[in-house]
Scaffold this motif. Structure first.
Motif, PDB file in Angstrom:
ATOM      1  N   HIS A  79       0.818  -1.219   0.000  1.00  0.00           N
ATOM      2  CA  HIS A  79       0.000   0.000   0.000  1.00  0.00           C
ATOM      3  C   HIS A  79       0.853   1.271   0.000  1.00  0.00           C
ATOM      4  O   HIS A  79       0.333   2.376   0.194  1.00  0.00           O
ATOM      5  N   GLY A  80       2.161   1.124  -0.186  1.00  0.00           N
ATOM      6  CA  GLY A  80       3.042   2.285  -0.302  1.00  0.00           C
ATOM      7  C   GLY A  80       3.365   2.983   1.003  1.00  0.00           C
ATOM      8  O   GLY A  80       3.850   4.116   0.985  1.00  0.00           O
ATOM      9  N   VAL A  81       3.092   2.334   2.131  1.00  0.00           N
ATOM     10  CA  VAL A  81       3.344   2.947   3.435  1.00  0.00           C
ATOM     11  C   VAL A  81       4.772   2.669   3.906  1.00  0.00           C
ATOM     12  O   VAL A  81       5.428   3.541   4.470  1.00  0.00           O
ATOM     13  N   MET A  82       5.258   1.451   3.685  1.00  0.00           N
ATOM     14  CA  MET A  82       6.596   1.047   4.111  1.00  0.00           C
ATOM     15  C   MET A  82       7.412   0.628   2.893  1.00  0.00           C
ATOM     16  O   MET A  82       6.852   0.271   1.857  1.00  0.00           O
ATOM     17  N   GLU A  83       8.726   0.674   3.053  1.00  0.00           N
ATOM     18  CA  GLU A  83       9.632   0.167   2.036  1.00  0.00           C
ATOM     19  C   GLU A  83      10.751  -0.591   2.730  1.00  0.00           C
ATOM     20  O   GLU A  83      10.997  -0.399   3.922  1.00  0.00           O
TER      21      GLU A  83
ATOM     22  N   LEU B 219      20.720  -3.979   3.686  1.00  0.00           N
ATOM     23  CA  LEU B 219      21.881  -3.329   4.275  1.00  0.00           C
ATOM     24  C   LEU B 219      22.761  -4.423   4.866  1.00  0.00           C
ATOM     25  O   LEU B 219      22.390  -5.033   5.873  1.00  0.00           O
ATOM     26  N   GLY B 220      23.852  -4.716   4.191  1.00  0.00           N
ATOM     27  CA  GLY B 220      24.686  -5.845   4.609  1.00  0.00           C
ATOM     28  C   GLY B 220      23.901  -7.133   4.442  1.00  0.00           C
ATOM     29  O   GLY B 220      23.380  -7.418   3.369  1.00  0.00           O
ATOM     30  N   ASN B 221      23.781  -7.892   5.518  1.00  0.00           N
ATOM     31  CA  ASN B 221      23.021  -9.149   5.486  1.00  0.00           C
ATOM     32  C   ASN B 221      21.600  -8.977   6.000  1.00  0.00           C
ATOM     33  O   ASN B 221      20.908  -9.968   6.234  1.00  0.00           O
ATOM     34  N   ASN B 222      21.166  -7.760   6.216  1.00  0.00           N
ATOM     35  CA  ASN B 222      19.845  -7.501   6.808  1.00  0.00           C
ATOM     36  C   ASN B 222      18.905  -6.819   5.823  1.00  0.00           C
ATOM     37  O   ASN B 222      19.341  -6.089   4.939  1.00  0.00           O
ATOM     38  N   ILE B 223      17.624  -7.045   6.029  1.00  0.00           N
ATOM     39  CA  ILE B 223      16.584  -6.310   5.330  1.00  0.00           C
ATOM     40  C   ILE B 223      16.072  -5.260   6.315  1.00  0.00           C
ATOM     41  O   ILE B 223      15.627  -5.602   7.414  1.00  0.00           O
ATOM     42  N   ILE B 224      16.145  -4.001   5.930  1.00  0.00           N
ATOM     43  CA  ILE B 224      15.729  -2.890   6.776  1.00  0.00           C
ATOM     44  C   ILE B 224      14.407  -2.350   6.254  1.00  0.00           C
ATOM     45  O   ILE B 224      14.219  -2.185   5.057  1.00  0.00           O
ATOM     46  N   TRP B 225      13.507  -2.069   7.185  1.00  0.00           N
ATOM     47  CA  TRP B 225      12.201  -1.506   6.867  1.00  0.00           C
ATOM     48  C   TRP B 225      12.126  -0.074   7.379  1.00  0.00           C
ATOM     49  O   TRP B 225      12.642   0.225   8.461  1.00  0.00           O
ATOM     50  N   ARG B 226      11.489   0.797   6.596  1.00  0.00           N
ATOM     51  CA  ARG B 226      11.279   2.190   7.006  1.00  0.00           C
ATOM     52  C   ARG B 226      10.038   2.726   6.295  1.00  0.00           C
ATOM     53  O   ARG B 226       9.520   2.098   5.359  1.00  0.00           O
ATOM     54  N   LYS B 227       9.622   3.903   6.739  1.00  0.00           N
ATOM     55  CA  LYS B 227       8.489   4.585   6.097  1.00  0.00           C
ATOM     56  C   LYS B 227       8.869   4.869   4.645  1.00  0.00           C
ATOM     57  O   LYS B 227       9.990   5.274   4.355  1.00  0.00           O
ATOM     58  N   ALA B 228       7.944   4.626   3.747  1.00  0.00           N
ATOM     59  CA  ALA B 228       8.208   4.851   2.318  1.00  0.00           C
ATOM     60  C   ALA B 228       8.499   6.318   2.068  1.00  0.00           C
ATOM     61  O   ALA B 228       7.883   7.199   2.670  1.00  0.00           O
ATOM     62  N   ARG B 229       9.428   6.553   1.187  1.00  0.00           N
ATOM     63  CA  ARG B 229       9.822   7.928   0.852  1.00  0.00           C
ATOM     64  C   ARG B 229       9.442   8.268  -0.557  1.00  0.00           C
ATOM     65  O   ARG B 229       9.265   7.492  -1.393  1.00  0.00           O
TER      66      ARG B 229
END
Length: 97
Positions: free
Chosen positions: A79-83, A87-97
């Motif tokens: 729904h375009g809220v998060m992306e 980063l390295g071996n991790n998947i990082i989640w943040r507010k969509a920009r």
């Protein structure tokens, strides 16, 4: 060889379990609401699914399955809220920009 089968079994289990929760599920909706509250208060926040599961969501006791958090993040991404980004071996989640 045994380790490869263990990894394959784990991937299949996680993939099939994630599909068990839909965006309309009450647990998923609860987690989505908690994530939205967090990113509203902290718009620059970013974390792994584990960090979001344990620190962003107030489960009111023992946390639910991390699969619910992953399903919630996937719904919010759809729904375009998060992306997410790697980063390295991790998947990082943040507010969509």
């Amino acid at each position: 060889m045994r380790n490869i089968f263990s990894i394959i079994a784990l991937v299949i289990f996680v993939s099939s379990t994630t599909q068990a929760f839909s965006c309309g599920d009450r647990f998923v909706d609860f987690a989505k609401d908690q994530i939205i509250i967090h990113i509203t208060k902290e718009p620059n926040a970013a974390d792994t699914v584990e960090g979001i599961h344990y620190y962003w969501i107030d489960w009111g006791g023992l946390p639910e399955s991390i699969v619910i958090t992953q399903a919630s993040l996937n719904c919010l991404k759809d729904h375009g809220v998060m992306e997410s980004f790697k980063l390295g071996n991790n998947i990082i989640w943040r507010k969509a920009r």
